[in-house]
Design a protein around this motif. Sequence first.
Motif, short mmCIF file in Angstrom:
data_model
loop_
_atom_site.label_atom_id
_atom_site.label_comp_id
_atom_site.label_asym_id
_atom_site.label_seq_id
_atom_site.Cartn_x
_atom_site.Cartn_y
_atom_site.Cartn_z
N ALA A 33 0.85 -1.20 0.00
CA ALA A 33 0.00 0.00 0.00
C ALA A 33 0.88 1.25 0.00
O ALA A 33 0.61 2.23 -0.71
N LEU A 34 1.96 1.21 0.77
CA LEU A 34 2.87 2.37 0.82
C LEU A 34 3.57 2.57 -0.53
O LEU A 34 3.76 3.70 -0.99
N LEU A 35 3.96 1.46 -1.17
CA LEU A 35 4.61 1.56 -2.48
C LEU A 35 3.64 2.12 -3.52
O LEU A 35 4.01 2.92 -4.38
N GLU A 36 2.38 1.74 -3.36
CA GLU A 36 1.34 2.25 -4.28
C GLU A 36 1.18 3.76 -4.08
O GLU A 36 1.05 4.52 -5.05
N TYR A 37 1.22 4.18 -2.82
CA TYR A 37 1.15 5.61 -2.49
C TYR A 37 2.31 6.36 -3.17
O TYR A 37 2.13 7.43 -3.77
N ASN A 38 3.49 5.77 -3.10
CA ASN A 38 4.67 6.39 -3.73
C ASN A 38 4.53 6.43 -5.25
O ASN A 38 4.86 7.44 -5.88
N ARG A 39 4.02 5.33 -5.82
CA ARG A 39 3.85 5.27 -7.28
C ARG A 39 2.84 6.32 -7.74
O ARG A 39 3.06 7.04 -8.72
N ALA A 40 1.76 6.45 -6.98
CA ALA A 40 0.69 7.40 -7.34
C ALA A 40 1.24 8.82 -7.40
O ALA A 40 0.82 9.62 -8.23
N GLY A 41 2.19 9.14 -6.52
CA GLY A 41 2.74 10.49 -6.49
C GLY A 41 3.92 10.68 -7.45
O GLY A 41 4.43 11.78 -7.59
N GLY A 42 4.38 9.58 -8.04
CA GLY A 42 5.50 9.67 -8.97
C GLY A 42 6.87 9.74 -8.30
O GLY A 42 7.81 10.31 -8.86
N VAL A 43 6.99 9.15 -7.13
CA VAL A 43 8.30 9.13 -6.45
C VAL A 43 9.28 8.28 -7.27
O VAL A 43 8.94 7.17 -7.70
N GLU A 44 10.47 8.80 -7.48
CA GLU A 44 11.51 8.01 -8.16
C GLU A 44 12.33 7.31 -7.07
O GLU A 44 12.72 7.95 -6.09
N THR A 45 12.55 6.02 -7.23
CA THR A 45 13.28 5.28 -6.19
C THR A 45 14.53 4.62 -6.77
O THR A 45 14.44 3.97 -7.82
N TRP A 46 15.63 4.81 -6.07
CA TRP A 46 16.87 4.13 -6.48
C TRP A 46 17.24 3.14 -5.38
O TRP A 46 17.48 3.53 -4.23
N TYR A 47 17.29 1.86 -5.74
CA TYR A 47 17.70 0.83 -4.79
C TYR A 47 19.21 0.59 -4.90
O TYR A 47 19.85 1.09 -5.82
N SER A 48 19.73 -0.16 -3.95
CA SER A 48 21.17 -0.45 -3.89
C SER A 48 21.97 0.84 -4.00
O SER A 48 23.00 0.90 -4.69
N CYS A 49 21.49 1.86 -3.36
CA CYS A 49 22.10 3.18 -3.43
C CYS A 49 22.23 3.74 -2.01
O CYS A 49 21.22 3.94 -1.33
N ARG A 50 23.45 3.94 -1.58
CA ARG A 50 23.70 4.35 -0.19
C ARG A 50 24.02 5.84 -0.10
O ARG A 50 24.85 6.34 -0.87
#
Length: 420
Positions: free
Chosen positions: A114-131
């Motif tokens: 549900a939280l990921l869906e919230y992020n997708r709906a707002g257009g959040v860009e996510t970078w994984y394996s990134c410190r």
Amino acid sequence: MYDIVVIGAGASGLIAAGRAAELGAKVLLLEKNDRPGRKLLITGKGRCNITNQAATSELIKQVHPNGRFLKHAFSVFSPDDMISMLSRFGLECILERGGRYFPESNRSVDVLNALLEYNRAGGVETWYSCRADRLLLTNNTIEGLSIQRGSKLSKVTSPSVIVSTGGQSYPATGSTGDGYKLARACGHKIIPVRPALVPLETEGDIAQRMQGLSLKNVKASVWANGRKLADEFGEMLFTHFGISGPIILSLSRLVVDEMLSGKQPTIVVDLKPALDEKQLDKRLLRDANEQGKKKMANLFRQWLPQTMIPVFLDITGVDPEKEAHQLTAAERKKVLFQMKNLAFEITGYRPFKEAIITAGGINTQEVDSKTLQSKLVKGLYFAGEILDLDANTGGYNLQIAWSTGWLAGESAVKQGASLS
Ligand SMILES: Cc1cc2nc3c(=O)[nH]c(=O)nc-3n(C[C@H](O)[C@H](O)[C@H](O)COP(=O)(O)OP(=O)(O)OC[C@H]3O[C@@H](n4cnc5c(N)ncnc54)[C@H](O)[C@@H]3O)c2cc1C
């Protein structure tokens, strides 16, 4: 160039990023793991105790060391708001005893989705394996951060950074205390971190001999220097190293702090809290008289769980083969005393990797409670467990993450709007 960079895709970071994006900001969310919410997935034994129904005044009371710091955050985004937000993204919750909310599906992964869906709906860009490696400042103002992907370091520009990197407990989930280093390098003081909601190690082998045994409806008290400091009523558990279970975890914060200040605390368990000494003594006497021919080991079955009996007989020195009518007044007194005061000297506590939460962290005196912006660095915000705030079990710790994440996300957007 991003309006806001959020560091850490845990509970607080996902809410912060989602809220900021919902308000129209261009948001980048960074996560050093290859996937989001690893800790969230193991919460509530995989069921996720999302929040607690408690009113704001009660939420504040549950938070250490300064719950009042969260008064504004709890009012801006309350447990009800969280339940409604999840419902908006298709997740319904159920209320259980103690005001605890869980997902109806009983699956923490559905909260994460549900939280990921919230992020997708707002257009959040996510970078994984990134410190996130270092915060970049000019004149005590955030201008971005340096990040590491693989062996490559690069720079991301942004006027606002929300640090939501969690605490130091369960480091395998990604919360390894990075945020403290990032903040310290900007001049922030870190209140020394300690494991909290953590099992305790006990002297001798009494607890070990009862490992696996869980006791319900008992009262445990913390004693130090001859003074009782606190007590809790409920369930506890014996383990191969000592004691654990809900009431012990709740008392552990105090125990750890007492130990760190050089004291040697003791946990005293009242196995029969519903009966005062007089009532219990009457009952022991009655049973011993009415069932005088029974061996003590058998009579004890009416009073204690089976696993505890041999240990308890050893402690009290009562011969298990003795018949009940032979029990002397002195022996009965000993039994009575141990039933009301079974003592465990605490020799240590389990490490961060077994602690549910981290006590200590970013000193809240250096953070504005109305915005969660740093008082030292403009454009720097903190959310979640990284702050020097922790609570008892019951969904309170996640509510801290939700409320502070929401407030930090919202404040960073407002601050950005006022600058442009
Ligand atoms: C076993 C267990 C059960 C729990 N059960 C409950 C429960 O049922 N209810 C409850 O209220 N609370 C529970 N808690 C506590 C709750 O999980 C935490 O309070 C909450 O997850 C804190 O959220 P956070 O966002 O601050 O940190 P986290 O959830 O720890 O997220 C921090 C994220 O930041 C990332 N990160 C760290 N450093 C960097 C970096 N340098 N760059 C990029 N990313 C980084 C990490 O990988 C991580 O994904 C439980 C905790 C544990 C350990």
